[in-house]
Write a protein that holds these residues in place. Structure first.
Motif, PDB file in Angstrom:
ATOM      1  N   ALA A  10       0.832  -1.211   0.000  1.00  0.00           N
ATOM      2  CA  ALA A  10       0.000   0.000   0.000  1.00  0.00           C
ATOM      3  C   ALA A  10       0.865   1.259   0.000  1.00  0.00           C
ATOM      4  N   GLN A  11       1.962   1.243   0.752  1.00  0.00           N
ATOM      5  CA  GLN A  11       2.841   2.410   0.794  1.00  0.00           C
ATOM      6  C   GLN A  11       3.539   2.641  -0.550  1.00  0.00           C
ATOM      7  N   GLN A  12       3.855   1.578  -1.248  1.00  0.00           N
ATOM      8  CA  GLN A  12       4.469   1.737  -2.570  1.00  0.00           C
ATOM      9  C   GLN A  12       3.473   2.296  -3.568  1.00  0.00           C
ATOM     10  N   ALA A  13       2.235   1.853  -3.484  1.00  0.00           N
ATOM     11  CA  ALA A  13       1.210   2.316  -4.423  1.00  0.00           C
ATOM     12  C   ALA A  13       0.767   3.747  -4.118  1.00  0.00           C
ATOM     13  N   ARG A  14       0.606   4.045  -2.852  1.00  0.00           N
ATOM     14  CA  ARG A  14       0.140   5.364  -2.406  1.00  0.00           C
ATOM     15  C   ARG A  14       0.901   5.714  -1.128  1.00  0.00           C
ATOM     16  N   PRO A  15       2.028   6.408  -1.244  1.00  0.00           N
ATOM     17  CA  PRO A  15       2.865   6.660  -0.061  1.00  0.00           C
ATOM     18  C   PRO A  15       2.116   7.307   1.096  1.00  0.00           C
ATOM     19  N   HIS A  68      -8.725   6.184   3.013  1.00  0.00           N
ATOM     20  CA  HIS A  68      -9.598   5.013   3.058  1.00  0.00           C
ATOM     21  C   HIS A  68      -9.190   3.971   2.012  1.00  0.00           C
ATOM     22  N   ARG A  69      -8.832   4.422   0.832  1.00  0.00           N
ATOM     23  CA  ARG A  69      -8.420   3.484  -0.210  1.00  0.00           C
ATOM     24  C   ARG A  69      -7.150   2.726   0.199  1.00  0.00           C
ATOM     25  N   ARG A  70      -6.282   3.392   0.925  1.00  0.00           N
ATOM     26  CA  ARG A  70      -5.078   2.719   1.429  1.00  0.00           C
ATOM     27  C   ARG A  70      -5.478   1.548   2.340  1.00  0.00           C
ATOM     28  N   TRP A  71      -6.418   1.818   3.257  1.00  0.00           N
ATOM     29  CA  TRP A  71      -6.832   0.750   4.166  1.00  0.00           C
ATOM     30  C   TRP A  71      -7.469  -0.411   3.411  1.00  0.00           C
ATOM     31  N   GLN A 118      -6.142  -4.323   3.485  1.00  0.00           N
ATOM     32  CA  GLN A 118      -7.018  -5.473   3.730  1.00  0.00           C
ATOM     33  C   GLN A 118      -6.952  -6.465   2.575  1.00  0.00           C
ATOM     34  N   ALA A 119      -7.077  -5.969   1.370  1.00  0.00           N
ATOM     35  CA  ALA A 119      -7.120  -6.854   0.199  1.00  0.00           C
ATOM     36  C   ALA A 119      -5.831  -7.638   0.047  1.00  0.00           C
ATOM     37  N   VAL A 120      -4.697  -6.984   0.190  1.00  0.00           N
ATOM     38  CA  VAL A 120      -3.412  -7.688   0.060  1.00  0.00           C
ATOM     39  C   VAL A 120      -3.271  -8.718   1.177  1.00  0.00           C
TER      40      VAL A 120
END
Length: 161
Positions: free
Chosen positions: A42-47, A74-77, A81-83
């Motif tokens: 998630a951090q790589q996709a959206r820091p 919210h999208r990060r969370w 979850q998905a990963v």
């Protein structure tokens, strides 16, 4: 999702909590490496910066800061979850997890977040995050809990993310 009626603010710090549906589960600590991976993806996709985090057997608490110009916490969370869900051993392939991407079978739908108002509020919530294993009777001292970012502050290994 429960919010405090504030939208995600760019560059702001937020306290968040998330719980598994099974409150007797130990999945989050048993699969801490998978959770760590989910945060990294998630951090790589959206820091974003993780100011503090603690992972307990069935829930986690944290403080994170979004970069300036970005309001999509919210999208990060949802991505975390998905990963996490997809990477668990024995889970079905991605296409079969669920058609409803918003509904995660492992996670309670009551994800909580609220914006922190100032530096004092951030420090108070970081302290709460780090003391949570003591509050739940898992350890006597916060630094004894291995799944906590308190170890980053102390210069030791063991941070879950």
């Amino acid at each position: 999702m429960v919010t405090d009626n504030h939208s995600w603010q760019p560059g702001s710090a937020y306290f968040f909590s998330a719980h598994l549906r099974d409150h007797h589960s130990r999945l989050l600590v048993e699969q801490a490496q998978v959770l760590r991976l989910a945060f990294r993806v998630a951090q790589q996709a959206r820091p974003f910066r993780v100011n503090a985090i603690v992972v307990l057997p069935d829930h986690l608490h944290g403080v994170w800061t979004l970069p300036a110009g970005d309001e999509d916490g919210h999208r990060r969370w949802l991505q975390i979850q998905a990963v996490f869900d997809r990477q668990l051993p024995g889970q079905p392939p991605r296409a079969m997890v669920r058609r409803d991407r918003c509904a995660r079978p492992l996670w309670h739908s009551d994800f909580r977040e609220h914006r922190l108002v100032d530096a004092e509020d951030v420090q108070r919530h970081i302290a709460y995050v780090h003391q949570n294993p003591v509050k739940h009777g898992l350890v006597r001292e916060a630094a004894e809990w291995p799944y906590s970012s308190i170890h980053r502050r102390n210069g030791t290994e063991g941070s879950p993310c």
